[in-house]
Design an enzyme around this catalytic site. Structure first.
Site, PDB file in Angstrom:
ATOM      1  N   ASP A 197      -0.297   5.615  13.118  1.00  0.00           N
ATOM      2  CA  ASP A 197      -1.600   5.541  13.835  1.00  0.00           C
ATOM      3  C   ASP A 197      -0.434   4.621  14.376  1.00  0.00           C
ATOM      4  O   ASP A 197      -0.372   5.083  15.690  1.00  0.00           O
ATOM      5  CB  ASP A 197      -2.243   4.979  13.595  1.00  0.00           C
ATOM      6  CG  ASP A 197      -3.629   6.393  13.116  1.00  0.00           C
ATOM      7  OD1 ASP A 197      -3.163   7.703  12.903  1.00  0.00           O
ATOM      8  OD2 ASP A 197      -4.216   5.876  12.487  1.00  0.00           O
ATOM      9  N   PHE A 251     -25.729  24.865  -8.889  1.00  0.00           N
ATOM     10  CA  PHE A 251     -25.483  26.386  -9.962  1.00  0.00           C
ATOM     11  C   PHE A 251     -25.768  27.926  -9.170  1.00  0.00           C
ATOM     12  O   PHE A 251     -26.229  28.674  -9.493  1.00  0.00           O
ATOM     13  CB  PHE A 251     -26.824  26.130 -10.960  1.00  0.00           C
ATOM     14  CG  PHE A 251     -25.631  26.988 -12.246  1.00  0.00           C
ATOM     15  CD1 PHE A 251     -24.715  26.155 -13.017  1.00  0.00           C
ATOM     16  CD2 PHE A 251     -26.263  28.388 -12.347  1.00  0.00           C
ATOM     17  CE1 PHE A 251     -24.075  26.739 -13.534  1.00  0.00           C
ATOM     18  CE2 PHE A 251     -25.200  29.209 -13.615  1.00  0.00           C
ATOM     19  CZ  PHE A 251     -24.925  28.067 -14.236  1.00  0.00           C
ATOM     20  N   THR A 264       1.075  -1.496  -0.280  1.00  0.00           N
ATOM     21  CA  THR A 264       0.038   0.184   0.402  1.00  0.00           C
ATOM     22  C   THR A 264       1.417   1.413   0.590  1.00  0.00           C
ATOM     23  O   THR A 264       0.602   2.386  -0.163  1.00  0.00           O
ATOM     24  CB  THR A 264      -0.938  -0.250   1.303  1.00  0.00           C
ATOM     25  OG1 THR A 264      -0.398  -0.337   2.683  1.00  0.00           O
ATOM     26  CG2 THR A 264      -2.086  -0.793   1.664  1.00  0.00           C
ATOM     27  N   GLU A 297     -31.245  18.716  -8.172  1.00  0.00           N
ATOM     28  CA  GLU A 297     -30.578  20.009  -7.186  1.00  0.00           C
ATOM     29  C   GLU A 297     -31.308  20.303  -5.896  1.00  0.00           C
ATOM     30  O   GLU A 297     -30.315  20.656  -4.931  1.00  0.00           O
ATOM     31  CB  GLU A 297     -30.048  21.292  -8.339  1.00  0.00           C
ATOM     32  CG  GLU A 297     -29.655  21.064  -9.456  1.00  0.00           C
ATOM     33  CD  GLU A 297     -29.415  21.905 -10.325  1.00  0.00           C
ATOM     34  OE1 GLU A 297     -28.147  22.853 -10.532  1.00  0.00           O
ATOM     35  OE2 GLU A 297     -30.193  22.456 -10.956  1.00  0.00           O
ATOM     36  N   LYS A 321      -7.814   8.988  18.881  1.00  0.00           N
ATOM     37  CA  LYS A 321      -7.245   9.781  17.353  1.00  0.00           C
ATOM     38  C   LYS A 321      -8.354  10.193  16.558  1.00  0.00           C
ATOM     39  O   LYS A 321      -9.580   9.817  16.515  1.00  0.00           O
ATOM     40  CB  LYS A 321      -6.722   8.373  16.522  1.00  0.00           C
ATOM     41  CG  LYS A 321      -6.959   8.591  14.959  1.00  0.00           C
ATOM     42  CD  LYS A 321      -6.236   7.350  13.839  1.00  0.00           C
ATOM     43  CE  LYS A 321      -7.527   7.584  12.316  1.00  0.00           C
ATOM     44  NZ  LYS A 321      -6.781   6.673  11.220  1.00  0.00           N
TER      45      LYS A 321
HETATM   46  C1  LIG Z   1      -6.391   4.448   1.459  1.00  0.00           C
HETATM   47  C2  LIG Z   1      -5.457   4.417   2.895  1.00  0.00           C
HETATM   48  C3  LIG Z   1      -5.428   5.130   3.997  1.00  0.00           C
HETATM   49  C4  LIG Z   1      -4.636   4.793   4.857  1.00  0.00           C
HETATM   50  N1  LIG Z   1      -4.746   5.413   6.300  1.00  0.00           N
HETATM   51  C5  LIG Z   1      -4.073   5.558   7.191  1.00  0.00           C
HETATM   52  C6  LIG Z   1      -4.680   5.330   8.569  1.00  0.00           C
HETATM   53  O1  LIG Z   1      -5.892   6.217   8.680  1.00  0.00           O
HETATM   54  N2  LIG Z   1      -3.531   5.609   8.968  1.00  0.00           N
HETATM   55  C7  LIG Z   1      -2.391   5.043   9.150  1.00  0.00           C
HETATM   56  O2  LIG Z   1      -1.355   5.161  10.088  1.00  0.00           O
HETATM   57  N3  LIG Z   1      -2.429   4.810   7.976  1.00  0.00           N
HETATM   58  C8  LIG Z   1      -3.063   4.651   6.616  1.00  0.00           C
HETATM   59  N4  LIG Z   1      -2.485   4.129   6.327  1.00  0.00           N
HETATM   60  C9  LIG Z   1      -1.128   4.250   5.691  1.00  0.00           C
HETATM   61  C10 LIG Z   1      -1.059   2.615   6.218  1.00  0.00           C
HETATM   62  O3  LIG Z   1      -1.350   1.817   6.997  1.00  0.00           O
HETATM   63  C11 LIG Z   1       0.585   2.132   5.840  1.00  0.00           C
HETATM   64  O4  LIG Z   1       0.478   2.325   4.134  1.00  0.00           O
HETATM   65  C12 LIG Z   1       0.803   0.467   5.389  1.00  0.00           C
HETATM   66  O5  LIG Z   1       0.777   0.158   6.794  1.00  0.00           O
HETATM   67  C13 LIG Z   1       1.770   0.198   5.140  1.00  0.00           C
HETATM   68  O6  LIG Z   1       2.057  -1.640   5.290  1.00  0.00           O
HETATM   69  P1  LIG Z   1       2.102  -2.324   4.187  1.00  0.00           P
HETATM   70  O7  LIG Z   1       2.159  -3.129   4.765  1.00  0.00           O
HETATM   71  O8  LIG Z   1       1.259  -1.691   2.606  1.00  0.00           O
HETATM   72  O9  LIG Z   1       3.901  -1.318   3.020  1.00  0.00           O
HETATM   73  P2  LIG Z   1       4.463  -1.428   2.097  1.00  0.00           P
HETATM   74  O10 LIG Z   1       3.413  -0.896   1.313  1.00  0.00           O
HETATM   75  O11 LIG Z   1       4.509  -2.938   1.679  1.00  0.00           O
HETATM   76  O12 LIG Z   1       5.705  -1.454   2.857  1.00  0.00           O
HETATM   77  C14 LIG Z   1       5.706  -0.676   3.614  1.00  0.00           C
HETATM   78  C15 LIG Z   1       7.194   0.471   3.212  1.00  0.00           C
HETATM   79  O13 LIG Z   1       7.951  -0.480   4.365  1.00  0.00           O
HETATM   80  C16 LIG Z   1       9.342  -0.819   4.076  1.00  0.00           C
HETATM   81  N5  LIG Z   1       8.896  -2.677   4.407  1.00  0.00           N
HETATM   82  C17 LIG Z   1       7.991  -3.263   4.621  1.00  0.00           C
HETATM   83  N6  LIG Z   1       7.989  -4.718   4.969  1.00  0.00           N
HETATM   84  C18 LIG Z   1       9.842  -4.357   5.749  1.00  0.00           C
HETATM   85  C19 LIG Z   1      10.345  -4.905   6.531  1.00  0.00           C
HETATM   86  N7  LIG Z   1      10.385  -6.404   7.805  1.00  0.00           N
HETATM   87  N8  LIG Z   1      11.671  -4.773   7.047  1.00  0.00           N
HETATM   88  C20 LIG Z   1      12.219  -3.374   6.492  1.00  0.00           C
HETATM   89  N9  LIG Z   1      11.248  -2.682   5.873  1.00  0.00           N
HETATM   90  C21 LIG Z   1      10.313  -2.939   5.039  1.00  0.00           C
HETATM   91  C22 LIG Z   1       9.053  -1.302   2.563  1.00  0.00           C
HETATM   92  O14 LIG Z   1      10.263  -1.067   1.600  1.00  0.00           O
HETATM   93  C23 LIG Z   1       8.373  -0.046   2.089  1.00  0.00           C
HETATM   94  O15 LIG Z   1       9.497   1.080   1.975  1.00  0.00           O
HETATM   95  C24 LIG Z   1      -3.475   4.822   4.460  1.00  0.00           C
HETATM   96  C25 LIG Z   1      -2.995   4.126   3.284  1.00  0.00           C
HETATM   97  C26 LIG Z   1      -3.687   3.789   2.583  1.00  0.00           C
HETATM   98  C27 LIG Z   1      -3.459   3.167   0.901  1.00  0.00           C
END
Ligand SMILES: Cc1cc2nc3c(=O)[nH]c(=O)nc-3n(C[C@H](O)[C@H](O)[C@H](O)COP(=O)(O)OP(=O)(O)OC[C@H]3O[C@@H](n4cnc5c(N)ncnc54)[C@H](O)[C@@H]3O)c2cc1C
Ligand code: FES
Ligand code: FES
Length: 1302
Positions: free
Chosen positions: A361, A898, A264, A1248, A422
């Site tokens: 968070d 409008f 993500t 509207e 939060k």
């Molecule tokens: C629509 C949307 C809403 C969101 N809302 C919130 C919210 O309300 N509150 C909030 O806090 N966050 C929010 N987020 C953020 C979300 O929490 C993070 O995008 C998510 O947690 C990242 O996790 P991932 O597993 O997808 O990571 P990835 O995208 O896979 O990795 C994220 C980063 O961490 C590195 N990484 C991953 N794993 C490791 C590891 N084991 N060791 C070293 N480096 C590593 C990767 O290289 C990368 O740089 C939101 C994101 C989206 C898209």
């Protein structure tokens, strides 16, 4: 027999294998840049999954993902966003899309059918995503509660419906198939007592219809327990299954990128080719990273554990969760609960979250709880780092090659307590404005031994407020700590660099208070606990309208479902980007201005043209005909060539083989500028006199004299903000040039096909008769797909013309939001004169609207806004002056209402201010000043059948206004941190364009020899139910079943010169034309019918054909003879009739955070005799909810230097979600509404006007804030800004913390 996949990643690559709707897909060299949605739509032609934002923030692309868990021996299903899911992460998975759930050929799934039958579909662009979210919920839990449903729907946005009918549809998909499971005991009894033939037919969720999980995935261990490597697109995707293998790979590729499979956060870097090296190590299958291990004093959570898995574990396994309140587990659950929505929580991992750059968070949570991170790396094998230490260095691993293995979370020991909270801008799927955690340890005497209070999202990393820990240590657990703690919190945070710092600090203080108090009350129970936060409740609602006898032969007036409901629910309905590709098709992308106002010095396209796959570049030199366009004056250049006037203005376009290449190449075009002075706000425009010459003047009586003679006067300033349309389907165009005779076909999601035809003809220098503009449907518009679609179709047409090949241009959400029009922001200066008892005798109003860089249609928006301002109240001496400000922002345009929403809000706010000033109840003051039946308004309209007072009275009765007002007063006197407010609001909107040339429409009705009828007209279906209503009209006139009538699309070949779709008048106009064409046919058939009265319709048509009677007729309709000239106020006929409505809104606010909820909204609306009550109720609910967004949540932001719009999509521009709708939402269509002048079966336009009623939400919030201020001894009239965001509400509530912060 199952194939054994080669899995030695040191040698040969593996084929990527997954299933889609039960069909196996195997890809030899998958490109890691490709997302699931791209593959589904472009390779598998499964276009039911929609791409609306590509940010994971709207849910339109929701699919169900499934895998077999060999350890638990069960199939796991979860919802995910296909726009974020990278294809390579799907190895061994099964994907179910909306096409796999049900289809019109093989039968709809009950969930799909219920969506249609319960009117949960308007434009339908969100519908497949909604269906998939609910389908996944039902697959996992066949008996979900309403709370489960509401939670699941947090990740899906709908801009049309107001969510109520969607929720209803899903409630009906419950196990009994009758919707009974979600009903109260009385409602159940009512349905059970019905006679058998009156009972709803059970429409149970039938599991036999489900796609069967592929047995190959269930039986084979190859996918989950063998290493895999995919090579493609310049990347190596390495997927180890053991920690040792992971370390080996990291040793071999030290610059590789670790991802957790959910991507993500990292996905955009992969897609944009910005990774440091081509190796991607996906850790999802590394067993050691997927475990949660319970230890003596804590839990160790593997970094690949998803939020959803963690939640499940905490709820199901961890004894501590249930043991007591204020513990680590419940604090963690609270933290997890509000991160994104289910689609995100199902895939995002704890490792990715903690290692992501930026504020998240759980970082604050980890800091508070004192977590420890376990890393490995090729160099040191393993190390444990305290989270606090990790944080002090910013968010990155101690060494770039370190890999986070797990996080250790200590659990509470005896006497330890923890809480987390939060505050987002919008409850549900939103990031924190501020988050906070508190850890507290007491000794045996219950005195504080240690207290840690952490705050996140104020600076670039969460922090511990050290001084709080220092002053708390050793103190007794009482309230005396609170003011001291707030002082040190303010002291530590006041130097931070952050937007809205005062609000954020007051939130931090509020959180300290809330968390400390809750923990204290748990440790030392008193008589009852302090209530914090908003009153929890679920959504409900009722709709009241007359339904004609089902046997009645007229199809009009019946609540029949959306004509295209089945196709929309099944994902079969075609929007522009769903049209299959032409073999020789190209894509294009814009080169846009990066300056708000500048001269173009030079443009260098060489690097872009050298990129493989790029075909050509177009700019103004390539336009063969007119280079400009515009609604009044042709002063908008299609491509800027000398000067740019806003950030995002088109300068040129790159044409390439794919849209990805075109977008990448466009970034390589170098444009040099010379900056020019900029203006952005109304204040700046007033100061610099940046305005058009036109001034709107509306007068009545003598305002100077009126003000002089008034007993009292009041002056004030009222502002309204911009609003982004955020229709779910972005603007899209496909232009197909034909070699023969210079014909050109334009597929475009526009509201004004006729305008597109004319402008494309002029750009290309060809007659209009060579341009066919085709619009099947639009995925939401609300006024936003008018002028901006001329730009889209124009540039695509010029490109297609130049290369003589079809060209497709699909706006990204970001481009759409950044460059297209918005609702006009306004600023009003007023002076009112009134008597002591509240009769308003004089009003002078100076209104300014921010037009953006070009007048466009702004002077009409201004005029109509002013008319709306003047249409409800009878003010004998009135002077309204309006001016249009020019600024360096995208040109603002039409948006539902409008100008009327702004005008209505302004006048209602003025009335509120006056009521407050003299202490007269708000509702009474407005009743006293409202026009009466037979009055003549200042535009010369005699108010005959003035139904507003009836709607108002009915609404007050419905909600029991006096009773509920008393209850609210009582509630407010008993509650310190929750306050409620109530307000009535009214809407008057003129229907029928003042410019009489626009009041015309045409239609063509063809009857085929099998008796089927094809209706064509000039109106466009954009979710307002137009086609359904037109079908009802045709079926009623021809006296045939609706099933016989079909509307295929709107185009400029069949019905020419159509007026644009808008102004709530399109049903009247086109309905008149359809009626006329059908009546001509009916009259033509009548002599034959007289000879064969018993013949069926089909027999009649057959006979007509053989009798050589023409079965095709064109119809025409024009309404009223006289128009209106704004320069001759009061002369002529301003409109055909008025629409009226009234609403009563009850809100509740959380005084410590500024969050609010609408507890109840009751609306009574005069839609005449509704053509289709279900559709009209949908328009009322949807319009009102969209209006609540304008009043409370939606804030368009732009960079003050570059003028770039920075609220780039649903990720950071918050439109109402399921949690923001009224908890109780009751809509009544006014019974036996009086009135003539309603041309179409006595109905009225409705698209509207209901939005105007949302002004009441703001007024009710002002009441609630006033109640909070009263507790502080503040009795002055508080002018709450619009939108009333949590920040404005919180700061308005004042109190000691806000006082300290100020
Ligand atoms: C629509 C949307 C809403 C969101 N809302 C919130 C919210 O309300 N509150 C909030 O806090 N966050 C929010 N987020 C953020 C979300 O929490 C993070 O995008 C998510 O947690 C990242 O996790 P991932 O597993 O997808 O990571 P990835 O995208 O896979 O990795 C994220 C980063 O961490 C590195 N990484 C991953 N794993 C490791 C590891 N084991 N060791 C070293 N480096 C590593 C990767 O290289 C990368 O740089 C939101 C994101 C989206 C898209
Ligand atoms: S398109 Fe995927 S969430 Fe919006
Ligand atoms: S119906 Fe939901 S976005 Fe249009």
């Amino acid at each position: 027999m199952y194939k054994t996949y080669k899995s030695n990643m040191n040698d040969e690559p593996t084929a990527l294998v997954f299933f889609v709707n039960g069909k196996r897909v195997s890809i030899e060299n998958p490109d890691p840049k490709v997302t699931l949605i791209q593959y589904l739509r472009r390779n598998l032609y499964l276009t039911g999954t929609k791409e609306a934002c590509s940010q994971g923030a709207c849910g339109a692309c929701t699919v169900m993902l499934s895998y077999y868990n060999h350890h638990q021996k069960k199939i796991i299903h979860y919802s995910g966003n296909a726009c974020l899911t990278l294809l390579c992460s799907l190895h061994g998975m099964s994907v179910t899309t909306v096409e796999g759930v049900g289809s019109t050929r093989n039968g709809l799934h009950p969930i799909q059918r219920n969506m249609m039958e319960n009117h949960g579909i308007q434009c339908g662009f969100c519908t497949p995503g909604m269906v998939m979210t609910m389908y996944t919920l039902f697959r996992n839990n066949p008996e979900p509660s309403q709370a489960n449903m509401e939670r699941a729907l947090e990740g899906n946005l709908c801009r049309c419906t107001g969510y109520r009918p969607i929720l209803e549809a899903f409630k009906k998909s419950c196990p009994c198939g009758l919707g009974l499971c979600q009903q109260s005991a009385e409602e159940k009894k009512e349905i059970e007592d019905k006679k058998t033939d009156e009972k709803p037919t059970p429409d149970k969720y039938d599991t036999t219809q489900d796609v069967i999980f592929p047995s190959e995935l269930q039986k084979s261990l190859e996918f989950s327990q063998k290493d895999a490597m995919f090579v493609g697109g310049g990347y190596k995707w390495l997927r180890p299954v053991s920690l040792n293998k992971l370390l080996d790979l990291r040793t071999k590729f030290p610059n590789s990128t670790i991802i957790m499979g959910s991507q993500t956060a990292i996905g955009s870097k992969i897609r944009n080719n910005t990774l440091p090296s081509p190796e991607i190590i996906c850790c999802t299958q590394v067993l050691e990273l997927r475990r949660i291990v319970e230890e003596k004093n804590g839990i160790t959570v593997g970094s690949a554990v998803t939020f959803a898995q963690m939640e499940e574990y905490l709820r199901g396994n961890l004894k501590e969760t249930k043991d007591r309140e204020c513990n680590v587990a419940s604090a963690l659950l609270e933290g997890l609960r509000w991160i994104g929505a289910d689609q995100l929580r199902n895939v995002a991992t704890i490792g990715g979250h903690l290692m992501s750059v930026g504020q998240h968070d759980l970082q604050t949570f980890m800091l508070t709880v004192g977590a420890e991170l376990n890393f490995i790396s090729p160099k040191i094998k393993s190390k444990r780092v305290a989270y606090e230490k990790f944080m002090t260095n910013g968010v990155h691993a101690p060494d770039p090659s370190d890999i986070l293995i797990s996080v250790y979370i200590p659990l509470n020991k005896q006497n330890e307590y923890m809480m987390f909270t939060k505050q987002p801008s919008r409850r549900g799927m939103d990031w924190a404005v501020v988050n906070s955690g508190m850890y507290l340890r007491v000794n045996d005497k219950k005195d504080i031994e240690a207290l840690r209070f952490c705050v996140g999202n104020i600076e670039n990393k969460p922090c511990i407020i050290e001084q709080v820990s220092n002053i708390a240590k050793g103190r007794s657990l009482d309230e005396k700590l609170i003011p001291d703690a707030c002082d040190v919190i303010i002291d530590q945070l006041k130097g931070c660099k952050a937007d809205s710092l005062k609000y954020k600090i007051s939130l931090a203080c509020g959180f300290f208070y809330k968390l400390y108090k809750q923990i204290s009350e748990t440790i030392k129970p008193t008589n009852g606990k302090t209530d914090f936060g908003l009153t929890p409740s679920l959504s409900s609602g009722a709709q009241y309208y007359d339904v004609p006898n089902p046997e009645a032969k007229e199809i009009v007036w019946k609540p029949i479902p959306h004509a295209a409901g089945k196709s929309l629910a099944s994902g079969e309905a075609i929007f522009i980007d769903d049209i299959p590709q032409y073999a020789n098709e190209l894509s294009m992308w814009f080169v846009t201005s990066t300056k708000a106002h500048a001269k173009i010095v030079s443009i260098d396209t060489s690097a872009a043209l050298a990129m493989p796959g790029v075909v050509d570049y177009v700019d103004s030199r390539d336009i063969p005909g007119s280079k400009t366009f515009g609604p009044l004056v042709h002063d908008i250049p299609l491509f800027a060539d000398k000067e740019v006037s806003y950030h995002g203005q088109p300068i040129g376009g790159v044409i390439a083989e794919t849209r990805e290449i075109a977008r990448a190449a466009a970034k390589l075009v170098k444009v040099e500028y010379e900056n020019l002075p900029t203006v952005f706000t109304i204040d700046e425009a007033i100061e610099k006199k940046s305005m058009i010459e036109y001034v709107a003047n509306h007068t009545n009586g003598d305002v100077e004299k009126g003000l002089k003679e008034a007993e009292m006067t009041l002056e004030g300033v009222i502002e309204t903000g911009a609003q982004e349309h955020m229709y779910l389907e972005p603007i899209a165009a496909l232009v197909v040039p034909k070699i023969e005779d210079k014909e050109i076909e334009v597929f475009i999601n526009t509201q004004e096909a006729n305008g597109v035809q004319a402008d494309v003809g002029q750009f290309l220098g060809i007659p209009y008769n060579r341009v066919n503009v085709r619009v099947k449907r639009i995925g939401g518009s609300f006024g936003g797909k008018a002028l901006d679609t001329i730009t889209a179709s124009g540039v695509a047409a010029v490109a297609a013309w130049k290369v003589n090949r079809p060209v497709r241009l699909i706006y990204t959400r970001t481009h759409d939001v950044k460059t297209t029009c918005k609702r006009h922001p306004t600023k009003t200066f007023y002076k009112a004169g009134f008597s002591k008892d509240g009769r308003v005798t004089a009003l002078s109003v100076d209104l300014y609207v921010n037009a953006g860089w070009n007048n466009g249609i702004s002077m009409f928006v201004l005029e109509l806004g002013m008319v709306a301002m003047e249409s409800t109240f009878d003010i004998p001496n009135y002077k309204g002056t309006g001016r249009v400000c020019l600024t360096n922002l995208p040109s603002n345009g039409a948006f539902r209402g409008f100008g009327a929403p702004q005008g209505t809000f302004i006048i209602q706010s003025i009335m509120y201010d006056i009521a407050k000033q003299i202490g007269v109840p708000n509702d009474k003051l407005r009743e006293m000043n409202t026009y009466k039946e037979g009055d003549k308004n200042i535009h010369g309209m005699v108010l005959k059948d003035f139904n507003l007072p009836v709607c108002w009275e009915d609404c007050k009765k419905q909600i029991k206004f006096d009773e509920i007002s008393k209850e609210i007063d009582e509630f407010n006197s008993k509650n310190k941190y929750r306050k409620r407010g109530i307000a009535m609001s009214s809407a008057v909107m003129s229907i029928g364009y003042p410019m009489v040339f626009m009041c015309q429409a045409g239609a063509l009705v063809n009857i085929y020899t099998d008796g089927s009828v094809l209706v064509s007209h000039g109106g466009i279906e954009l979710g307002q139910g137009l086609f359904t209503k037109m079908i009802q009209v045709a079926a009623t006139v021809l006296e045939i079943p609706v099933e016989k009538v079909y509307i295929s699309e709107t185009n400029t070949v069949t019905v020419p010169n159509a007026t644009e779709t808008g102004g709530s008048f399109v049903t009247d106009l086109n309905g008149g034309a359809v009626m006329n064409a059908c009546q001509i046919l009916k009259d033509r058939l009548q002599p034959l019918r007289d000879t064969m009265p018993e013949a069926s319709w089909e027999q009649l048509i057959q006979a007509a054909y053989f009798s050589r009677i023409s079965l095709s007729a064109s119809g025409f309709y024009k309404s009223r003879g006289e128009g209106y000239d704004f320069q001759k106020q009061g002369e002529g006929q301003y409109c055909l009739y008025n629409s009226y409505g009234a609403a009563c809104t009850v809100v509740e606010i959380d005084c410590l955070t500024g969050e609010h909820q609408i507890l109840r909204a009751d609306i009574v609306f005069d839609v005449g005799k509704s053509l289709n009550p279900a559709i009209d109720v949908g328009q009322i609910e949807g319009g009102y909810v969209q209006g609540t967004g304008l009043m409370t949540l939606e804030k368009v932001m732009f960079d003050k230097d570059s003028g770039e719009v920075t609220s780039y999509g649903p990720g950071n521009y918050k439109v109402p979600g399921i949690r923001n709708i009224p908890k109780e939402f009751n809509v009544t269509l006014l019974k036996e509404a009086r009135g003539d002048n309603r041309p179409l079966y006595s109905s009225k336009g409705i698209g509207e006007p209901p939005l105007l009623l949302a002004a009441g939400v703001h007024l009710a919030l002002r009441e609630a804030v006033s109640a909070a201020r009263k507790d502080q001894g503040l009795t002055n009239n508080y002018r709450l800004e619009c939108p009333a965001t949590p920040e404005k509400i919180r700061m308005g509530c004042a109190g000691p913390m806000v006082k300290k912060v100020r």
